[in-house]
Motif scaffolding. Structure first.
Motif, PDB file in Angstrom:
ATOM      1  N   LEU A   1      -3.746  18.369  -5.052  1.00 10.45           N
ATOM      2  CA  LEU A   1      -3.033  17.692  -3.965  1.00 10.45           C
ATOM      3  C   LEU A   1      -3.997  16.892  -3.095  1.00 10.45           C
ATOM      4  O   LEU A   1      -3.686  15.778  -2.650  1.00 10.45           O
ATOM      5  N   GLY A   2      -5.184  17.454  -2.845  1.00 12.09           N
ATOM      6  CA  GLY A   2      -6.173  16.755  -2.032  1.00 12.09           C
ATOM      7  C   GLY A   2      -6.637  15.464  -2.677  1.00 12.09           C
ATOM      8  O   GLY A   2      -6.779  14.431  -2.005  1.00 12.09           O
ATOM      9  N   THR A   3      -6.864  15.501  -3.991  1.00  7.34           N
ATOM     10  CA  THR A   3      -7.306  14.295  -4.697  1.00  7.34           C
ATOM     11  C   THR A   3      -6.213  13.238  -4.698  1.00  7.34           C
ATOM     12  O   THR A   3      -6.479  12.053  -4.441  1.00  7.34           O
ATOM     13  N   PHE A   4      -4.984  13.651  -4.969  1.00  4.99           N
ATOM     14  CA  PHE A   4      -3.874  12.694  -4.950  1.00  4.99           C
ATOM     15  C   PHE A   4      -3.679  12.106  -3.557  1.00  4.99           C
ATOM     16  O   PHE A   4      -3.430  10.902  -3.407  1.00  4.99           O
ATOM     17  N   ALA A   5      -3.785  12.943  -2.527  1.00  2.00           N
ATOM     18  CA  ALA A   5      -3.617  12.460  -1.152  1.00  2.00           C
ATOM     19  C   ALA A   5      -4.683  11.428  -0.803  1.00  2.00           C
ATOM     20  O   ALA A   5      -4.397  10.406  -0.156  1.00  2.00           O
ATOM     21  N   ALA A   6      -5.920  11.671  -1.232  1.00  2.00           N
ATOM     22  CA  ALA A   6      -7.008  10.735  -0.936  1.00  2.00           C
ATOM     23  C   ALA A   6      -6.776   9.388  -1.622  1.00  2.00           C
ATOM     24  O   ALA A   6      -6.987   8.333  -1.016  1.00  2.00           O
ATOM     25  N   VAL A   7      -6.331   9.421  -2.878  1.00  4.80           N
ATOM     26  CA  VAL A   7      -6.120   8.178  -3.627  1.00  4.80           C
ATOM     27  C   VAL A   7      -4.901   7.417  -3.096  1.00  4.80           C
ATOM     28  O   VAL A   7      -4.924   6.186  -2.987  1.00  4.80           O
ATOM     29  N   TRP A   8      -3.855   8.139  -2.739  1.00  4.92           N
ATOM     30  CA  TRP A   8      -2.604   7.508  -2.316  1.00  4.92           C
ATOM     31  C   TRP A   8      -2.507   7.310  -0.799  1.00  4.92           C
ATOM     32  O   TRP A   8      -1.465   6.852  -0.303  1.00  4.92           O
ATOM     33  N   TRP A   9      -3.547   7.628  -0.069  1.00  2.00           N
ATOM     34  CA  TRP A   9      -3.491   7.623   1.393  1.00  2.00           C
ATOM     35  C   TRP A   9      -2.913   6.333   1.989  1.00  2.00           C
ATOM     36  O   TRP A   9      -2.077   6.390   2.907  1.00  2.00           O
ATOM     37  N   PRO A  10      -3.296   5.141   1.523  1.00  2.00           N
ATOM     38  CA  PRO A  10      -2.758   3.909   2.132  1.00  2.00           C
ATOM     39  C   PRO A  10      -1.249   3.744   1.953  1.00  2.00           C
ATOM     40  O   PRO A  10      -0.645   2.893   2.622  1.00  2.00           O
ATOM     41  N   TYR A  11      -0.643   4.549   1.060  1.00  2.00           N
ATOM     42  CA  TYR A  11       0.786   4.394   0.787  1.00  2.00           C
ATOM     43  C   TYR A  11       1.607   5.580   1.273  1.00  2.00           C
ATOM     44  O   TYR A  11       2.817   5.637   1.033  1.00  2.00           O
ATOM     45  N   LEU A  12       0.969   6.496   1.972  1.00  2.00           N
ATOM     46  CA  LEU A  12       1.675   7.697   2.409  1.00  2.00           C
ATOM     47  C   LEU A  12       2.345   7.532   3.776  1.00  2.00           C
ATOM     48  O   LEU A  12       2.900   8.490   4.311  1.00  2.00           O
TER      49      LEU A  12
END
Length: 519
Positions: free
Chosen positions: A268-279
């Protein structure tokens, strides 16, 4: 061909009895030195292939994959990050709109900055469409080479070090051979440095994740695999194997729930970091997700050697079923064919079983999932390459038919010369002097029989000649593609059946082990 050794030295002897001192010197300098020399040669081969044509060369209005990658650089460096996946007057998604996860977009942004610094005209908004200047092409080729150097090559070195540790003298030659097989994968070189893509990035992250699992660094493996998945969604082909193996390991530990929670936290942490600009909003996330699932293209495209395309000669799937029904059918078939491999790893997780699981699950996706392309064969080919030492015949057989399955695409791209050059180089290195490990005594070889193998190989070479020299009947313009597709599909089915069986018998004791128990 055989290897001879004494207590002080190990030599490789060719068929004439001459010592291959150069190879002995190379492999006995150590794994790192061998890797550097083979890696340098692999770079030269890539550079040579990159001198040839590419997808969509001089073919307006949409050109091909080369233009798609260049256009993504143009979009990412000229528009705000929130607009990269959004249809607008500045970003017409019908013209090579971004259809890969955010990590691909970030990679395009970085490469775009490099191109803009050296050659701004190649990535200027609107006016650079179809840009094919010599300098622009040279810079684009360099971005792929640099991606190999920064991600794929270190990942292969990591895998080799983890897999073989401190090898004995007798194994150093085999390890050098395996390094060459991994770095000189002809299919990957043709697609990335000929056709033009960046598969080396997602596959490099996947190799790193596999090495992480083999070395017991499961959290590192999770991060690396998530990066692969966020670079190309097709990396999901490996998801069932990673999930089942890691779950099987967690269930055998003292606190299984805690172990699963740790893995989930890193994912979840890795996905959150990669997708951060779209969250920042639900709509923004859905904009990106809608670009990652090309359901509108149908269950298959072109002539790909999987079940849906091969069987469409008899069953017209697109006419018999609606797209929604085909999605359910393909999902069901994919899950069912993944299940045996997953169950085996949950019950008895092991490093070897994990490698076979990667091959079997990725093959299940390639054969049965929705919207598969010819280039997707690179995914099951990766674990087959990692298993090349254990399954040399399977690896060679699979590689040859993987290349054949891409041959029509390669011909359209004008890459026939590098295709045959890489095929010859692969066979030459595969059958290199002194490699005792390469034996025909494989279960698949034994099942087929020597006569059948020779007959199939004869057909294999005849198909190349026919495709290049003859015209199909006017009534059946794609007859040769259909024949190639079905021949390759039949061999892929044999390979995946054999490897599924092999995975399930890994933990069974051999006859020798059983006999020892009673001595």
């Amino acid at each position: 061909m055989k290897g001879k050794g004494t207590s002080d030295t190990v030599s490789v002897v060719d068929g004439d009895g001459n010592q291959c001192c150069w190879w002995w010197w190379l492999v006995h300098k150590g794994t790192t030195t061998t890797f550097l020399i083979v890696g340098l040669f692999a770079l030269l081969v890539r550079a040579a292939v990159s001198l040839h044509s590419y997808s969509g060369f001089a073919n307006p209005p949409k050109f091909g994959d080369y233009e798609a990658q260049r256009h993504w650089m143009e979009i990412t460096i000229n528009l705000p990050i929130q607009e990269w996946y959004r249809n607008s007057t500045s970003n017409d998604l019908s013209y090579w709109g971004l259809d890969y996860p955010p990590l691909t977009a970030y990679q395009s942004f970085i490469h775009g900055l490099f191109l803009r610094f050296v050659h701004p005209e190649s990535v200027s908004l609107f006016t650079s469409r179809g840009h094919e200047s010599y300098l622009g092409k040279l810079l684009m080729r360099w971005t792929v080479l640099s991606s190999d150097l920064l991600i794929l090559f270190p990942a292969v070195l990591y895998f080799v070090i983890v897999r073989y540790g401190q090898p004995s003298r007798s194994r150093k030659s085999d390890i050098g051979w395996h390094i060459a097989m991994l770095l000189l994968n002809p299919c990957l070189i043709l697609i990335d440095h000929g056709h033009f893509q960046y598969n080396c990035i997602s596959l490099g992250f996947t190799i790193g994740a596999v090495a992480g699992v083999l070395s017991g660094k499961d959290l590192v493996a999770c991060v690396l695999y998530c990066l692969a998945l966020n670079h190309k969604q097709m990396s999901a082909y490996f998801a069932p194997a990673f999930f089942s193996h890691l779950l099987g390991k967690c269930l055998r530990r003292k606190h299984p729930l805690l172990e699963v929670s740790k893995l989930g936290f890193y994912v979840l942490g890795t996905f959150a970091a990669v997708w951060w600009p779209y969250l920042y909003s639900k709509d923004s996330i859905l904009e990106v997700l809608s670009r990652l699932a090309p359901f509108e293209r149908g269950i298959f495209e072109d002539y790909v050697a999987n079940f849906w395309c091969a069987s469409s000669i008899i069953f017209k799937w697109k006419r018999l079923f609606r797209s929604e029904s085909l999605r359910i059918l393909s999902l069901t078939a994919t899950v069912i064919t993944c299940l045996p491999s997953m169950i085996q790893q949950i019950k008895s997780p092991s490093n070897r079983g994990f490698l076979y699981g990667l091959l079997n699950c990725s093959f299940a996706f390639y054969l049965f999932s929705f919207q598969v392309h010819e280039k997707s064969i690179l995914l099951p080919l990766l674990p087959a390459s990692l298993l090349a030492m254990e399954e040399p015949f399977i690896f060679k057989w699979f590689m040859q038919f993987a290349m054949l399955s891409m041959f029509p695409l390669i011909c359209r791209d004008g890459l026939v010369v590098p295709y045959f050059a890489l095929l010859a180089l692969f066979i030459l290195i595969f059958d290199a002097p002194g490699q005792q490990r390469v034996k025909e005594g494989n279960y698949l070889y034994n099942y087929l029989g020597a006569t059948t193998v020779r007959l199939v190989l004869f057909c294999y070479f005849i198909l190349h000649i026919v495709y290049l020299t003859m015209n199909p009947p006017e009534k059946y313009p794609f007859l040769f593609e259909a024949i190639i597709m079905n021949v390759c599909f039949s061999q892929f089915v044999l390979v995946t059946l054999g490897c599924n069986i092999k995975q399930w018998v890994l933990n069974k004791p051999t006859k020798l082990e059983v006999d020892k128990k009673f001595i």
